[in-house]
Design a protein around this motif. Structure first.
Motif, PDB file in Angstrom:
ATOM      1  N   GLY A  16     -96.910  33.455  16.594  1.00 21.66           N
ATOM      2  CA  GLY A  16     -96.362  33.662  15.256  1.00 21.66           C
ATOM      3  C   GLY A  16     -95.023  32.968  15.148  1.00 21.66           C
ATOM      4  O   GLY A  16     -94.314  32.816  16.146  1.00 21.66           O
ATOM      5  N   VAL A  17     -94.694  32.518  13.936  1.00 22.87           N
ATOM      6  CA  VAL A  17     -93.405  31.861  13.743  1.00 22.87           C
ATOM      7  C   VAL A  17     -92.712  32.472  12.523  1.00 22.87           C
ATOM      8  O   VAL A  17     -93.347  32.724  11.505  1.00 22.87           O
ATOM      9  CB  VAL A  17     -93.555  30.336  13.516  1.00 22.87           C
ATOM     10  CG1 VAL A  17     -92.191  29.669  13.435  1.00 22.87           C
ATOM     11  CG2 VAL A  17     -94.374  29.701  14.627  1.00 22.87           C
ATOM     12  N   VAL A  18     -91.410  32.712  12.668  1.00 23.98           N
ATOM     13  CA  VAL A  18     -90.597  33.172  11.536  1.00 23.98           C
ATOM     14  C   VAL A  18     -89.504  32.128  11.324  1.00 23.98           C
ATOM     15  O   VAL A  18     -88.824  31.739  12.272  1.00 23.98           O
ATOM     16  CB  VAL A  18     -89.977  34.556  11.829  1.00 23.98           C
ATOM     17  CG1 VAL A  18     -89.057  34.980  10.704  1.00 23.98           C
ATOM     18  CG2 VAL A  18     -91.064  35.592  12.063  1.00 23.98           C
ATOM     19  N   PHE A  19     -89.387  31.667  10.075  1.00 20.84           N
ATOM     20  CA  PHE A  19     -88.452  30.577   9.792  1.00 20.84           C
ATOM     21  C   PHE A  19     -87.159  31.096   9.160  1.00 20.84           C
ATOM     22  O   PHE A  19     -87.134  32.167   8.557  1.00 20.84           O
ATOM     23  CB  PHE A  19     -89.088  29.576   8.826  1.00 20.84           C
ATOM     24  CG  PHE A  19     -90.307  28.887   9.392  1.00 20.84           C
ATOM     25  CD1 PHE A  19     -90.177  27.753  10.168  1.00 20.84           C
ATOM     26  CD2 PHE A  19     -91.578  29.382   9.141  1.00 20.84           C
ATOM     27  CE1 PHE A  19     -91.296  27.112  10.688  1.00 20.84           C
ATOM     28  CE2 PHE A  19     -92.696  28.756   9.651  1.00 20.84           C
ATOM     29  CZ  PHE A  19     -92.552  27.613  10.433  1.00 20.84           C
ATOM     30  N   GLN A  20     -86.140  30.263   9.243  1.00 18.76           N
ATOM     31  CA  GLN A  20     -84.849  30.618   8.645  1.00 18.76           C
ATOM     32  C   GLN A  20     -84.991  30.877   7.142  1.00 18.76           C
ATOM     33  O   GLN A  20     -84.443  31.835   6.616  1.00 18.76           O
ATOM     34  CB  GLN A  20     -83.853  29.489   8.890  1.00 18.76           C
ATOM     35  CG  GLN A  20     -82.516  29.730   8.245  1.00 18.76           C
ATOM     36  CD  GLN A  20     -81.526  28.626   8.562  1.00 18.76           C
ATOM     37  OE1 GLN A  20     -81.768  27.772   9.418  1.00 18.76           O
ATOM     38  NE2 GLN A  20     -80.410  28.640   7.882  1.00 18.76           N
ATOM     39  N   ALA A  21     -85.744  29.997   6.449  1.00 17.28           N
ATOM     40  CA  ALA A  21     -85.855  30.124   4.992  1.00 17.28           C
ATOM     41  C   ALA A  21     -87.142  30.850   4.594  1.00 17.28           C
ATOM     42  O   ALA A  21     -87.682  30.625   3.520  1.00 17.28           O
ATOM     43  CB  ALA A  21     -85.802  28.749   4.338  1.00 17.28           C
ATOM     44  N   PHE A  22     -87.636  31.716   5.451  1.00 18.21           N
ATOM     45  CA  PHE A  22     -88.813  32.580   5.241  1.00 18.21           C
ATOM     46  C   PHE A  22     -90.118  31.793   5.134  1.00 18.21           C
ATOM     47  O   PHE A  22     -91.104  32.173   5.736  1.00 18.21           O
ATOM     48  CB  PHE A  22     -88.687  33.498   4.017  1.00 18.21           C
ATOM     49  CG  PHE A  22     -87.273  33.845   3.629  1.00 18.21           C
ATOM     50  CD1 PHE A  22     -86.369  34.295   4.592  1.00 18.21           C
ATOM     51  CD2 PHE A  22     -86.816  33.710   2.334  1.00 18.21           C
ATOM     52  CE1 PHE A  22     -85.070  34.608   4.270  1.00 18.21           C
ATOM     53  CE2 PHE A  22     -85.500  34.015   2.002  1.00 18.21           C
ATOM     54  CZ  PHE A  22     -84.632  34.456   2.969  1.00 18.21           C
ATOM     55  N   ASN A  23     -90.111  30.726   4.301  1.00 17.23           N
ATOM     56  CA  ASN A  23     -91.309  29.891   4.117  1.00 17.23           C
ATOM     57  C   ASN A  23     -92.547  30.679   3.753  1.00 17.23           C
ATOM     58  O   ASN A  23     -93.642  30.394   4.217  1.00 17.23           O
ATOM     59  CB  ASN A  23     -91.605  29.065   5.379  1.00 17.23           C
ATOM     60  CG  ASN A  23     -90.528  28.043   5.668  1.00 17.23           C
ATOM     61  OD1 ASN A  23     -89.429  28.152   5.131  1.00 17.23           O
ATOM     62  ND2 ASN A  23     -90.826  27.066   6.475  1.00 17.23           N
ATOM     63  N   LEU A  24     -92.381  31.700   2.915  1.00 16.91           N
ATOM     64  CA  LEU A  24     -93.561  32.390   2.394  1.00 16.91           C
ATOM     65  C   LEU A  24     -94.174  31.506   1.321  1.00 16.91           C
ATOM     66  O   LEU A  24     -93.518  30.606   0.798  1.00 16.91           O
ATOM     67  CB  LEU A  24     -93.160  33.748   1.796  1.00 16.91           C
ATOM     68  CG  LEU A  24     -92.651  34.764   2.813  1.00 16.91           C
ATOM     69  CD1 LEU A  24     -92.055  35.963   2.097  1.00 16.91           C
ATOM     70  CD2 LEU A  24     -93.768  35.210   3.750  1.00 16.91           C
ATOM     71  N   ASP A  76     -86.831  31.358  14.214  1.00 15.22           N
ATOM     72  CA  ASP A  76     -85.844  30.286  14.097  1.00 15.22           C
ATOM     73  C   ASP A  76     -84.711  30.720  13.173  1.00 15.22           C
ATOM     74  O   ASP A  76     -84.852  30.668  11.958  1.00 15.22           O
ATOM     75  CB  ASP A  76     -86.533  29.023  13.559  1.00 15.22           C
ATOM     76  CG  ASP A  76     -85.607  27.827  13.586  1.00 15.22           C
ATOM     77  OD1 ASP A  76     -84.474  27.959  14.098  1.00 15.22           O
ATOM     78  OD2 ASP A  76     -86.010  26.766  13.096  1.00 15.22           O
ATOM     79  N   GLU A  77     -83.619  31.140  13.750  1.00 13.42           N
ATOM     80  CA  GLU A  77     -82.460  31.632  12.984  1.00 13.42           C
ATOM     81  C   GLU A  77     -82.884  32.525  11.826  1.00 13.42           C
ATOM     82  O   GLU A  77     -82.592  32.241  10.662  1.00 13.42           O
ATOM     83  CB  GLU A  77     -81.633  30.458  12.460  1.00 13.42           C
ATOM     84  CG  GLU A  77     -81.058  29.617  13.595  1.00 13.42           C
ATOM     85  CD  GLU A  77     -79.943  28.704  13.111  1.00 13.42           C
ATOM     86  OE1 GLU A  77     -79.310  29.042  12.096  1.00 13.42           O
ATOM     87  OE2 GLU A  77     -79.709  27.683  13.759  1.00 13.42           O
ATOM     88  N   PRO A  78     -83.555  33.628  12.105  1.00 15.47           N
ATOM     89  CA  PRO A  78     -84.148  34.435  11.026  1.00 15.47           C
ATOM     90  C   PRO A  78     -83.126  35.114  10.118  1.00 15.47           C
ATOM     91  O   PRO A  78     -83.488  35.541   9.031  1.00 15.47           O
ATOM     92  CB  PRO A  78     -84.978  35.484  11.777  1.00 15.47           C
ATOM     93  CG  PRO A  78     -84.359  35.569  13.127  1.00 15.47           C
ATOM     94  CD  PRO A  78     -83.854  34.203  13.433  1.00 15.47           C
ATOM     95  N   THR A  79     -81.864  35.184  10.543  1.00 15.62           N
ATOM     96  CA  THR A  79     -80.898  35.887   9.693  1.00 15.62           C
ATOM     97  C   THR A  79     -79.827  34.959   9.131  1.00 15.62           C
ATOM     98  O   THR A  79     -78.930  35.408   8.439  1.00 15.62           O
ATOM     99  CB  THR A  79     -80.185  37.006  10.484  1.00 15.62           C
ATOM    100  OG1 THR A  79     -79.517  36.415  11.598  1.00 15.62           O
ATOM    101  CG2 THR A  79     -81.169  38.043  10.980  1.00 15.62           C
TER     102      THR A  79
END
Lengths: 243, 263
Positions: free
Chosen positions: A81-89, A162-165
């Motif tokens: 799973g990947v979580v991006f800085q800018a959410f990318n939903l 990737d820098e989630p906050t």
């Protein structure tokens, strides 16, 4: 989780994001990648997530090479799973569909089972009341929690953040870090690129400091932050703590 | 209400002009244009002859319906042609990509009038297509398809890289990425332009009159000839086209506004 980078170089045109980069970490549950922006953290994470192929070198995770052929890499990405800085939903879907669609289309759930699973996960992240809202109607913190739910829903082995906050204010940061702790509680292996030193210190087992495309220092979290060996780490950490 | 507020937009965006102000200003603008037109005819000392034109109202209606029919069918085919051209353009098979590229550049770079002549006298003759209406629909579909292809291409290219990265991270295949991520977003952002192109298609179909396709414009020209009038029939003609294009352009504006609020 074990990670091994051997002489990895990553070039984007003229620019060299990772330069003959080697890193070896064993038996970690949560690895934090720290370091200055543009230093190579995100590239390291993208390579680990199988989103990009290195220009040269080899990357192993838990003893297996991330394949170089596209079908192998696609199969690998389905297990992570990947979580991006800018959410990318996906902006045209509501929160529920953002979480449920990959389950149905990628992981072979029936439509109703995917919805059920997505609702359970959103509930865990206190997002039930927002499940029919689109990303534009949600706050940054809520969006990032939906993104974390989306990454967790297919029950991946490893989640990369990737820098989630970095795009969030302090309150939302706290709410997202709280959600990330749930991932640790759910016994997921995590690799997180972050500027939150406090979080890195208390949540991560291992820290790697990456700067100028090179590994500067790696070791147990408390040791790297409290007793850094390299002058580059000392400089970076003192900048982090001085304001 | 001050006279100023009746005719001037307020500086703050949060206070739109009142309905009365909008109606009054619209009326003034319309009146000014009408006056210009009346002045022109006054100078010409033109003798109006509406009654003879009015007798041909059934012919106008027939032509208007023909234009509506030709435009509607052409629209469907032009979407098909445009979508196929866009897919070809995105193909990794280079000859197909260049084919799409050349098609779009040729159509966009030449006047429709020239295309009609070439298609009608060369291609349709060689292919032995007898039905003029079929030829007309082919021409409009090919012409409008090139523009639609450009609109769709821009829409697809406008989907952010971060969206593609996200789709990749989720494990979507290339087809799934296109089907669930690129296509819906691209189509949505293209809608205003596509509506505008539909209005263009309707207007451009008037040129089909030169190859004797009995659509709205040709019928109006015939009425002019029958009645020995100079331009009475051009007014119903303009109004007939506006009746089709104004609602579409309005729709395009609404779509544009909705899009702005959503993103």
């Amino acid at each position: 989780m074990n990670l091994r980078f051997e002489k990895v170089t990553m070039r984007y045109g003229q620019q060299c994001a990772l330069d003959d980069f080697s890193l070896s970490i064993d038996d970690a549950r949560c690895i934090a990648l720290i370091g200055p922006s543009g230093g190579g953290k995100s590239t390291t994470l993208r390579l680990l997530a199988g989103l990009e192929t290195p220009s040269s070198g080899s990357i192993q995770i838990n003893g297996t090479e991330i394949g170089s052929s596209e079908p192998e890499r696609l199969a690998y990405r389905k297990r992570t799973g990947v979580v991006f800085q800018a959410f990318n939903l996906f902006p045209h879907f509501d929160a529920l569909t953002n979480v449920a669609l990959p389950l149905e289309k990628v992981h072979g759930y029936s439509h109703s089972a995917s919805i059920e699973k997505a609702e359970t996960i959103l509930e865990q992240f206190q997002l039930s009341e927002h499940r029919f809202k689109k990303p534009a109607e949600l706050s940054g913190g809520q969006n990032q929690r939906v993104a974390i739910a989306r990454a967790l829903a297919p029950d991946p082995d490893t989640i990369f953040l990737d820098e989630p906050t970095s795009a969030l204010d302090p309150e939302m940061t706290a709410e997202v870090l709280d959600a990330i702790e749930r991932l640790i509680d759910a016994k997921k292996d995590l690799v997180i690129a972050t500027h939150q030193m406090g979080f890195a210190k208390h949540a991560a087992n291992q820290i790697a400091l990456i700067a100028e495309g090179k590994l500067v220092e790696t070791g147990p979290a408390a040791q790297v932050i409290e007793n850094p060996q390299s002058p580059r780490t000392q400089k970076f950490l003192s900048a982090c703590l001085s304001f | 209400m001050t006279p100023r507020s009746l005719f001037f937009d307020s500086e703050s965006a949060s206070k739109p002009p009142s309905a009365l102000a909008r109606a009054a200003s619209f009326a003034i603008a319309l009146l000014a244009l009408s006056l210009c037109l009346f002045a022109a005819f006054y100078v010409l000392q033109y003798e109006w002859n509406w009654s003879s034109v009015f007798r041909y109202k059934a012919k106008f209606l027939k032509g208007w319906l023909a234009t509506l029919g030709i435009s509607s069918i052409s629209l469907i085919f032009s979407f098909l042609v445009g979508a196929i051209a866009t897919l070809c353009y995105r193909s990794r098979f280079l000859p197909l990509k260049y084919l799409a590229n050349i098609y779009v550049e040729l159509i966009r770079g030449t006047p429709l009038l020239v295309q009609i002549y070439i298609f009608f006298y060369v291609i349709a003759n060689a292919a032995d297509i007898q039905n003029r209406y079929l030829v007309g629909i082919c021409i409009m579909a090919i012409f409008s398809g090139a523009y639609i292809s450009e609109i769709l291409r821009a829409g697809i290219e406008g989907v952010g890289r971060s969206q593609l990265l996200s789709a990749k991270a989720i494990g979507f295949s290339e087809y799934q990425t296109f089907r669930y991520v690129i296509a819906p977003q691209a189509l949505r952002s293209s809608l205003p332009a596509l509506a505008g192109q539909t209005a263009n298609l309707i207007k451009d179909s008037s040129l089909l009159s030169i190859i004797a396709i009995s659509e709205f414009t040709l019928n109006a020209q015939e009425v002019n000839a029958f009645t020995y009038s100079s331009f009475e029939s051009f007014f119903p003609l303009a109004i007939g086209y506006l009746a089709l294009t104004l609602p579409i352009m309005r729709l395009s504006r609404i779509l544009e506004k909705r899009l702005r609020f959503e993103t």
